[in-house]
Scaffold this active site. Structure first.
Site, PDB file in Angstrom:
ATOM      1  N   LYS A 205     -15.674   3.973   5.420  1.00  0.00           N
ATOM      2  CA  LYS A 205     -14.531   3.788   6.314  1.00  0.00           C
ATOM      3  C   LYS A 205     -14.639   4.752   7.491  1.00  0.00           C
ATOM      4  O   LYS A 205     -14.956   5.939   7.317  1.00  0.00           O
ATOM      5  CB  LYS A 205     -13.208   4.020   5.585  1.00  0.00           C
ATOM      6  CG  LYS A 205     -12.846   2.919   4.602  1.00  0.00           C
ATOM      7  CD  LYS A 205     -11.425   3.024   4.123  1.00  0.00           C
ATOM      8  CE  LYS A 205     -10.457   2.499   5.152  1.00  0.00           C
ATOM      9  NZ  LYS A 205      -9.082   2.385   4.614  1.00  0.00           N
TER      10      LYS A 205
ATOM     11  N   GLU B 182       0.854  -1.197   0.000  1.00  0.00           N
ATOM     12  CA  GLU B 182       0.000   0.000   0.000  1.00  0.00           C
ATOM     13  C   GLU B 182       0.881   1.234   0.000  1.00  0.00           C
ATOM     14  O   GLU B 182       1.883   1.295   0.709  1.00  0.00           O
ATOM     15  CB  GLU B 182      -0.865   0.097   1.268  1.00  0.00           C
ATOM     16  CG  GLU B 182      -2.068  -0.765   1.363  1.00  0.00           C
ATOM     17  CD  GLU B 182      -2.864  -0.465   2.650  1.00  0.00           C
ATOM     18  OE1 GLU B 182      -2.740   0.659   3.197  1.00  0.00           O
ATOM     19  OE2 GLU B 182      -3.590  -1.350   3.107  1.00  0.00           O
TER      20      GLU B 182
ATOM     21  N   GLU C 132     -13.655   5.054  -0.353  1.00  0.00           N
ATOM     22  CA  GLU C 132     -14.487   4.130   0.413  1.00  0.00           C
ATOM     23  C   GLU C 132     -15.315   4.934   1.421  1.00  0.00           C
ATOM     24  O   GLU C 132     -14.810   5.363   2.457  1.00  0.00           O
ATOM     25  CB  GLU C 132     -13.607   3.094   1.123  1.00  0.00           C
ATOM     26  CG  GLU C 132     -12.835   2.210   0.163  1.00  0.00           C
ATOM     27  CD  GLU C 132     -11.897   1.267   0.884  1.00  0.00           C
ATOM     28  OE1 GLU C 132     -12.350   0.208   1.364  1.00  0.00           O
ATOM     29  OE2 GLU C 132     -10.693   1.594   0.976  1.00  0.00           O
TER      30      GLU C 132
ATOM     31  N   GLU D  77      -9.328   9.137   5.399  1.00  0.00           N
ATOM     32  CA  GLU D  77      -9.470   7.683   5.270  1.00  0.00           C
ATOM     33  C   GLU D  77     -10.463   7.300   4.173  1.00  0.00           C
ATOM     34  O   GLU D  77     -10.382   6.210   3.617  1.00  0.00           O
ATOM     35  CB  GLU D  77      -9.917   7.077   6.601  1.00  0.00           C
ATOM     36  CG  GLU D  77      -8.832   7.013   7.652  1.00  0.00           C
ATOM     37  CD  GLU D  77      -7.717   6.051   7.261  1.00  0.00           C
ATOM     38  OE1 GLU D  77      -8.027   4.932   6.820  1.00  0.00           O
ATOM     39  OE2 GLU D  77      -6.541   6.422   7.388  1.00  0.00           O
TER      40      GLU D  77
END
Length: 455
Positions: free
Chosen positions: A325, A268, A322, A331
């Site tokens: 999250k 990542e 996303e 995030e």
């Protein structure tokens, strides 16, 4: 003056022969497919998007049959994940490992290519000693089941994903060392990885390094932008970006415990497009700068100072935002694409042979082949000699840039002026980095032109 201008234009024209990024899929560029969202596109739409890019690998955090089936026959390989909660049972019972493999891997191979099974996520730094102790037995049982199954499963590697928190020391890179409190488990895991030729998977995030030191010079170092560099007092290596420094710290740590042969895979890395008030640097411009410059760095093939000549296999975080999250806004804002399939920004990943998604909200740049603003990067009229000297030093230190022609005796040494040499070097870097408008920024001391310097 006219003769000197002609010489400068000739120097600029030489740089047209430099490296241009490939439009084909590249084996070292992958992406993370997170699914903590309620608005993700259908699997076939996601696969169509992936095929329009140079991305050749996808990492799942678990097992998603829809995505795995949709990727069958595409040539895009997969990393699939074992949930942390499954580790104890897989470690305790080889039969449980065989059942997991039979349910989650065997139905999809060899039609879908699974390169790695990541057993757990960030287990060693979780603080759960019993879970950490179960990690290696789970990996061993799963690999034994894969070897026994044969066919498409026998070649799958088994590893686990770690954050930079496994390091007790990382700055400067030559001092990289793992935390002593995880050494018992880690040493055995590294032995397993070495024996089975599996990678050590790590999550370096220059974004978080900038968060802990939010100075302008740190931001430039993190974004692969012009900076003074940082000299490692131990190795005497001058680092010009945080990504290389973080990865080489991991390389040093592996060597320190006798496993320098283990391959490093970046599981990542990314940069958020937005964040809360206290999240310095979380902007679309910074995200585009980091990811596009990282992609250009990988494409150069230079590797890192401690691992030269080969790009580090890297999975960008993440394919989509996303929305579910938890935590700060950042995030939920790491996506390269929005879930309506438009770009969050142009990272230079679009394949010229596929249908490209369009940038949304003006956040993207131009295509690789036809950059907006022109095809050449030249020194701006108002740039000072001091600025140009700094830009010259920075550009010549970058991978993919050969400044031999402007050294004494070189074909483009004359005219021997800072402006002429800086113009040559800046255009070399612009061309090598993919010819995006942001590659010709240089703190406003350079500008794009559509006028061919040859004329």
């Amino acid at each position: 003056m006219e003769a000197e201008s002609r010489k400068l234009l000739l120097a600029l024209s030489v740089s047209l022969c430099c490296f241009v990024a490939s439009s084909r899929a590249q084996s070292y560029i992958g992406v993370n497919y997170g699914e903590v969202a309620d608005n993700l596109p259908a699997p076939d739409e996601t696969v169509k998007l992936l095929k329009s890019t140079t991305i050749s690998k996808v990492r799942l955090y678990g097992v998603d049959p829809g995505i795995m089936r949709a990727l069958a026959g595409t040539g895009i390989s997969l990393v699939v994940g074992v949930a942390n909660g499954d580790i104890p049972s897989l470690a305790a019972d080889p039969a449980a490992a065989s059942r997991w493999l039979a349910a989650n891997v065997l139905p999809f191979v060899p039609a879908s290519t699974i390169s790695v099974v990541a057993v757990g996520n960030e287990v060693l730094e979780s603080g759960d000693a019993s879970l950490a102790a179960a990690l290696l037995p789970a990996m061993q049982n799963l690999r034994a089941a894969a070897v026994a199954a044969g066919d498409g499963a026998a070649g799958i590697k088994f590893s686990t994903v770690n954050t930079m928190a496994v390091l007790a020391q990382s700055d400067p890179p030559s001092t990289g060392a793992f935390h002593p409190d995880i050494s018992p488990q880690l040493s055995q895991i590294l032995g397993f990885l070495s024996k089975t030729s599996a990678p050590f998977m790590i999550n370096p995030y220059p974004y978080f390094a900038y968060q802990s030191d939010p100075r302008p010079e740190t931001l430039a170092f993190c974004l692969f932008q012009p900076n003074a560099g940082r000299v490692d007092a131990g190795s005497k290596i001058k680092y010009t970006n945080m990504f290389d420094a973080q990865v080489d710290a991991v390389k040093s740590a592996l060597g320190r415990v006798g496993y320098g042969d283990v391959e490093i895979v970046v599981a990542e890395t990314g940069w958020p497009t937005k964040g809360d008030a206290g999240e310095a640097g979380a902007t679309a411009d910074n995200a585009r700068a980091y990811v596009s410059n990282l992609v250009s760095h990988l494409r150069s093939g230079a590797g890192t100072p401690l691992m030269p000549g080969k790009p580090v296999e890297t999975y960008l975080f993440a394919l989509y935002d996303e929305d579910l999250k938890p935590g700060p806004t950042s995030e939920r804002s790491f996506g390269l694409y929005h879930t309506d399939l438009t770009m969050a920004y142009d990272a230079g990943l679009t394949s010229s042979s596929g249908g490209a998604a369009s940038p949304s909200n003006g956040g993207g740049g131009a295509s690789q082949q036809q950059p907006k603003g022109g095809g050449w990067c030249v020194a701006s009229a108002g740039a000072t000699e001091a600025d140009l000297q700094a830009d010259l030093d920075y550009a010549c230190a970058q991978v993919g840039v050969d400044c031999g022609a402007i050294q004494a005796g070189g074909a483009c040494f004359e005219p021997n002026t800072v402006r002429a040499h800086a113009a040559y070097a800046m255009n070399q870097l612009y061309q090598a980095a993919g010819r995006h408008p942001w590659n010709c920024d240089f703190r406003s001391s350079a500008t794009l032109t559509s006028d061919n310097p040859r004329t």
